[in-house]
Design a protein around this motif. Structure first.
Motif, PDB file in Angstrom:
ATOM      1  N   PHE A  43       0.795  -1.108   0.013  1.00  0.00           N
ATOM      2  CA  PHE A  43      -0.084  -0.039   0.016  1.00  0.00           C
ATOM      3  C   PHE A  43       0.977   1.138   0.102  1.00  0.00           C
ATOM      4  O   PHE A  43       1.862   1.281   0.620  1.00  0.00           O
ATOM      5  CB  PHE A  43      -1.120   0.059   1.184  1.00  0.00           C
ATOM      6  CG  PHE A  43      -1.672  -1.076   1.172  1.00  0.00           C
ATOM      7  CD1 PHE A  43      -2.642  -1.392   0.481  1.00  0.00           C
ATOM      8  CD2 PHE A  43      -1.638  -2.161   2.211  1.00  0.00           C
ATOM      9  CE1 PHE A  43      -3.766  -2.431   0.485  1.00  0.00           C
ATOM     10  CE2 PHE A  43      -2.276  -3.330   2.212  1.00  0.00           C
ATOM     11  CZ  PHE A  43      -3.400  -3.487   1.484  1.00  0.00           C
ATOM     12  N   GLN A  47      -2.326   5.350   1.796  1.00  0.00           N
ATOM     13  CA  GLN A  47      -3.348   4.093   2.033  1.00  0.00           C
ATOM     14  C   GLN A  47      -3.001   3.581   3.429  1.00  0.00           C
ATOM     15  O   GLN A  47      -3.992   3.147   4.012  1.00  0.00           O
ATOM     16  CB  GLN A  47      -3.237   3.182   0.982  1.00  0.00           C
ATOM     17  CG  GLN A  47      -3.457   3.640  -0.270  1.00  0.00           C
ATOM     18  CD  GLN A  47      -3.345   2.434  -1.375  1.00  0.00           C
ATOM     19  OE1 GLN A  47      -2.402   1.982  -1.387  1.00  0.00           O
ATOM     20  NE2 GLN A  47      -4.122   2.622  -2.521  1.00  0.00           N
ATOM     21  N   MET A 112      -8.392   6.888  -3.617  1.00  0.00           N
ATOM     22  CA  MET A 112      -6.952   5.621  -3.163  1.00  0.00           C
ATOM     23  C   MET A 112      -6.908   4.611  -3.872  1.00  0.00           C
ATOM     24  O   MET A 112      -6.153   4.173  -4.294  1.00  0.00           O
ATOM     25  CB  MET A 112      -7.051   5.855  -1.766  1.00  0.00           C
ATOM     26  CG  MET A 112      -6.466   7.377  -0.910  1.00  0.00           C
ATOM     27  SD  MET A 112      -6.085   6.618   0.840  1.00  0.00           S
ATOM     28  CE  MET A 112      -7.822   6.433   1.291  1.00  0.00           C
TER      29      MET A 112
END
Length: 145
Positions: A43, A47, A112
Motif C-alpha cells: 500500500f 493508504q 485511493m
C-alpha cells in the motif's frame, strides 16, 4: 434431527468454504493491525495512514465483522446453533465498518483505491448475508443444535 444424526454434506462444504473465506479476512485484519511491514508494503503511505487511522468504533466494527464471521464458521462446523448469532454479529460489525468507510470516507476510498473497495464490500455483504441465512435455516431444520 437427533444429536447422533449425520450432518448433511452441504453443511461441511459451506462450513469449510466459509472458514477459508473468513480466514483471508482474519489474515488481512491481523497483518493490518500489527502493521506488518511486508504486508503493508503493498500500500502507498496514504493508504497505510488510512488503514491505521480508523476511530475506535470503526475498529470495533471491523473486528466484530471479521471475528464474528470466523467464529460463525467454526460454530457451523461444530454444529452449534450459536453460528447464527455469530454470523448476525458479524453483519452488525460489517455495517459499522461500512458506515465508516462508505458513509464518511467514500471520496477518499475512491481516490485511493478506485471502485475495488465498493465492489468487494458488496461481495462481502452478499456472502455474509448468505451465511447468516444458511445458519438460520440449519437451526430451523435442527441440523445445528
Amino acid at each position: 434431527m437427533t444429536d447422533s444424526a449425520k450432518a448433511p454434506t452441504h453443511m461441511w462444504i459451506v462450513g469449510i468454504a466459509s472458514l477459508l473465506w473468513n480466514a483471508f479476512g482474519a489474515f488481512d485484519y491481523v497483518m493490518t493491525k500489527l502493521n506488518n511491514p511486508d504486508y503493508m508494503a503493498a500500500f502507498t503511505p496514504e493508504q497505510q495512514q488510512y488503514f491505521t487511522s480508523f476511530p475506535l468504533w470503526a475498529n470495533i466494527g471491523w473486528g466484530l465483522g471479521i471475528w464474528g464471521a470466523v467464529l460463525g464458521s467454526v460454530l457451523l462446523l461444530a454444529r452449534s446453533r450459536h453460528a447464527e448469532t455469530a454470523f448476525l454479529a458479524s453483519l452488525v460489525g460489517l455495517a459499522l465498518s461500512s458506515a465508516y468507510q462508505f458513509g464518511l470516507h467514500y471520496a477518499d476510498l475512491m481516490r485511493m483505491f478506485g471502485i475495488f473497495p465498493l465492489a468487494f464490500t458488496v461481495v462481502i455483504w452478499a456472502i455474509g448475508i448468505a451465511l447468516y441465512l444458511y445458519a438460520r435455516r440449519q437451526v430451523a431444520a435442527g441440523v445445528l443444535r
